[in-house]
Design an enzyme around this catalytic site. Sequence first.
Site, PDB file in Angstrom:
ATOM      1  N   GLY A  95       0.835  -0.968  -0.547  1.00 57.81           N
ATOM      2  CA  GLY A  95       0.104   0.026  -0.351  1.00 57.81           C
ATOM      3  C   GLY A  95       0.743   1.467  -0.519  1.00 57.81           C
ATOM      4  O   GLY A  95       2.116   1.341   0.488  1.00 57.81           O
ATOM      5  N   ARG A 100      -3.186   8.461   2.065  1.00 63.01           N
ATOM      6  CA  ARG A 100      -4.418   9.706   3.470  1.00 63.01           C
ATOM      7  C   ARG A 100      -2.541   9.573   4.556  1.00 63.01           C
ATOM      8  O   ARG A 100      -3.040  10.135   5.398  1.00 63.01           O
ATOM      9  CB  ARG A 100      -5.160   8.752   4.375  1.00 63.01           C
ATOM     10  CG  ARG A 100      -6.440   8.052   3.769  1.00 63.01           C
ATOM     11  CD  ARG A 100      -7.368   8.088   4.434  1.00 63.01           C
ATOM     12  NE  ARG A 100      -7.752   8.343   5.347  1.00 63.01           N
ATOM     13  CZ  ARG A 100      -8.158   7.162   6.569  1.00 63.01           C
ATOM     14  NH1 ARG A 100      -8.194   5.532   6.528  1.00 63.01           N
ATOM     15  NH2 ARG A 100      -8.297   7.485   8.269  1.00 63.01           N
ATOM     16  N   LYS A 107       4.253   4.423   3.641  1.00 57.86           N
ATOM     17  CA  LYS A 107       3.224   4.703   5.002  1.00 57.86           C
ATOM     18  C   LYS A 107       4.618   3.928   5.968  1.00 57.86           C
ATOM     19  O   LYS A 107       4.664   3.537   6.896  1.00 57.86           O
ATOM     20  CB  LYS A 107       2.218   3.716   4.701  1.00 57.86           C
ATOM     21  CG  LYS A 107       1.355   4.050   5.981  1.00 57.86           C
ATOM     22  CD  LYS A 107      -0.399   3.145   5.879  1.00 57.86           C
ATOM     23  CE  LYS A 107      -0.332   2.040   5.532  1.00 57.86           C
ATOM     24  NZ  LYS A 107      -2.067   1.825   5.223  1.00 57.86           N
TER      25      LYS A 107
HETATM   26  C1  UD1 Z   1      -8.621  -5.515   4.919  1.00 53.26           C
HETATM   27  C2  UD1 Z   1      -9.594  -6.623   5.068  1.00 53.26           C
HETATM   28  C3  UD1 Z   1     -10.759  -6.791   6.302  1.00 53.26           C
HETATM   29  C4  UD1 Z   1     -10.039  -6.494   7.493  1.00 53.26           C
HETATM   30  C5  UD1 Z   1      -9.485  -5.412   7.300  1.00 53.26           C
HETATM   31  C6  UD1 Z   1      -8.683  -5.072   8.438  1.00 53.26           C
HETATM   32  C7  UD1 Z   1      -9.994  -8.050   2.623  1.00 53.26           C
HETATM   33  C8  UD1 Z   1     -10.325  -8.132   1.489  1.00 53.26           C
HETATM   34  N1  UD1 Z   1     -10.033  -7.149   3.817  1.00 53.26           N
HETATM   35  O1  UD1 Z   1     -10.047  -4.814   4.903  1.00 53.26           O
HETATM   36  O2  UD1 Z   1     -11.481  -8.036   5.979  1.00 53.26           O
HETATM   37  O3  UD1 Z   1     -11.221  -6.035   8.367  1.00 53.26           O
HETATM   38  O4  UD1 Z   1      -8.460  -5.393   6.181  1.00 53.26           O
HETATM   39  O5  UD1 Z   1      -7.316  -3.550   8.394  1.00 53.26           O
HETATM   40  O6  UD1 Z   1      -8.828  -8.352   2.865  1.00 53.26           O
HETATM   41  N2  UD1 Z   1      -2.599  -4.817   0.416  1.00 53.26           N
HETATM   42  C9  UD1 Z   1      -1.514  -5.105  -0.923  1.00 53.26           C
HETATM   43  N3  UD1 Z   1      -1.894  -5.365  -2.316  1.00 53.26           N
HETATM   44  C10 UD1 Z   1      -3.323  -4.848  -2.605  1.00 53.26           C
HETATM   45  C11 UD1 Z   1      -4.395  -5.078  -1.730  1.00 53.26           C
HETATM   46  C12 UD1 Z   1      -3.890  -4.421  -0.733  1.00 53.26           C
HETATM   47  O7  UD1 Z   1      -0.583  -5.173  -0.285  1.00 53.26           O
HETATM   48  O8  UD1 Z   1      -3.197  -5.531  -3.976  1.00 53.26           O
HETATM   49  C13 UD1 Z   1      -2.335  -4.527   1.625  1.00 53.26           C
HETATM   50  C14 UD1 Z   1      -2.593  -3.086   1.449  1.00 53.26           C
HETATM   51  O9  UD1 Z   1      -1.392  -2.774   1.994  1.00 53.26           O
HETATM   52  C15 UD1 Z   1      -2.513  -3.376   3.053  1.00 53.26           C
HETATM   53  C16 UD1 Z   1      -3.738  -4.554   3.675  1.00 53.26           C
HETATM   54  O10 UD1 Z   1      -2.991  -5.444   2.067  1.00 53.26           O
HETATM   55  O11 UD1 Z   1      -1.958  -2.970   4.282  1.00 53.26           O
HETATM   56  C17 UD1 Z   1      -4.878  -4.530   4.066  1.00 53.26           C
HETATM   57  O12 UD1 Z   1      -5.447  -3.963   2.813  1.00 53.26           O
HETATM   58  P1  UD1 Z   1      -6.603  -2.778   2.158  1.00 53.26           P
HETATM   59  O13 UD1 Z   1      -6.841  -2.510   1.136  1.00 53.26           O
HETATM   60  O14 UD1 Z   1      -6.703  -2.172   3.570  1.00 53.26           O
HETATM   61  O15 UD1 Z   1      -7.925  -3.422   2.714  1.00 53.26           O
HETATM   62  P2  UD1 Z   1      -9.136  -3.437   3.667  1.00 53.26           P
HETATM   63  O16 UD1 Z   1     -10.148  -2.745   2.384  1.00 53.26           O
HETATM   64  O17 UD1 Z   1      -8.810  -2.181   5.196  1.00 53.26           O
END
Ligand code: UD1
Length: 459
Positions: A12, A16, A23
């Site tokens: 990520g 924000r 981050k």
């Molecule tokens: C995710 C969970 C959700 C949980 C929440 C807790 C999923 C689908 N959802 O949601 O159930 O309650 O975290 O905080 O897993 N990331 C990547 N590559 C990507 C997408 C995300 O590395 O393609 C990493 C992000 O940098 C982050 C983490 O995975 O550190 C979570 O991704 P984010 O998009 O924030 O998920 P949430 O919608 O918060």
Amino acid sequence: MQPLLVVILAAGKGTRMKSARPKVLHPLAGRSLLGHAMALSREGGATRLAVVVGPGMPQVAEEARRYAVDAAVFVQHQQLGTAHAVLAARDAIASHTGDVCVLFADTPLLTPDTVHRLRDSLGKGSGMAVLGFHAADPTGYGRLLTDAAGSLIAIREDRDASDAERKVTLCNSGVMAFRTPKLVSILERIGNANAKQEYYLTDAVEIARKEGLPVVASTCTEDEVLGINSRDQLAAAEAIWQRRARLKVMRDGATLVAPETVWLSYDTLIGRDVVIEPNVVIGPGVTIEDDVVIKANCHLQGIDRKVSTGVRVRKGAEIGPFARLRPGTDIGSKVHIGNFVEVKNATLDEGAKANHLAYIGDAHVGADANIGAGTITCNYDGFDKGHTEIGAGAFIGSNTALVAPVTIGANAFVGAGSVVSRRDVEPGALTVVRGERKDIPGWAAKIRAAVAKRIAEKK
Ligand code: UD1
Ligand code: CA
């Protein structure tokens, strides 16, 4: 215990944070968020680490290798969801026999104990375990949907949930553990038919169940899984981290007079019967031995980008108030460092004293030497750093400039106001370097009379 591969998702950008730096490189208690995630993985039993970073983030990869030379770093070229991110580490997962745990790099407060518990919940056979928590406000989190018997059926993302599902407060922390050789195939079967059109790792629950794998949920406190997306959440996490660390220091036998005003670092070591007065900031790389007193308003920092030899304050020393100890400082036992004294890259042997207003840099001060107020080691000539050697028992008079490189012999005296340069001072000698004193009796009256006369003439 099976070998454990921990896959840390760090792709990520953290928009924000409104920052030029990714981050997961923002610091908490003197270490990056990624550093925390890697350390807790290790303590949680990881035998292998894989870090998934975004494209164009060489600093994140570098940081990962700084904490674990053997960490495998994978680039997820497009952010297509958490399952897609885990699959970026496919090579590490496919070549691993043992458990796999997935966690997010922006969740630094997770404890190794919880990771151990999550793995223990996997049981003897194959299975999958999800770490959940009861959220005060579940908005935005995936919800853990359980059946009447309490076993986990699915995780529903907030955007995809029905009104009834949204009422569930048991939420997904994002931390999961797998004990199955089928993990890659489970991940590959995850689709993106959802509100965000992302490949959700959370969908692994339903697929694993279809495969006949038992899926269990284990829980932790909400604090532990606080995710950091913004600067205010970073500050909130720092506050929780500091509260934990202060409590540990006190339980281990140190007195913090006003704990909420003492700032510790991830690697701070504090002995027993240490007293720390209010408003003390301790940066990375600091060790404080037993019976030390740190008086109010001190700043100690053992490591910066250039020097990484730490600060050690030995048994029974007294520091402050208002003192600054910088990298490479070794304060001997029973040494006194008083107000407005700065020490950098210097060793002070047992019983030495610098009680007021001094700068001691690139120096060695022998046992029981006394450094007078206003003493400066002039360690930098604009080009190079020089060393100052002060022998045991030496007495440096107030307002002395010691122009390095220079040696003051053991038990020597330096007269106040001296600028000591070039030649060393012999042991046991006195050196005084200042303009000679001249006294003119009656001079004040004469000058006043002369001025009075001049004024009278002008009128
Ligand atoms: C995710 C969970 C959700 C949980 C929440 C807790 C999923 C689908 N959802 O949601 O159930 O309650 O975290 O905080 O897993 N990331 C990547 N590559 C990507 C997408 C995300 O590395 O393609 C990493 C992000 O940098 C982050 C983490 O995975 O550190 C979570 O991704 P984010 O998009 O924030 O998920 P949430 O919608 O918060
Ligand atoms: Ca998130």
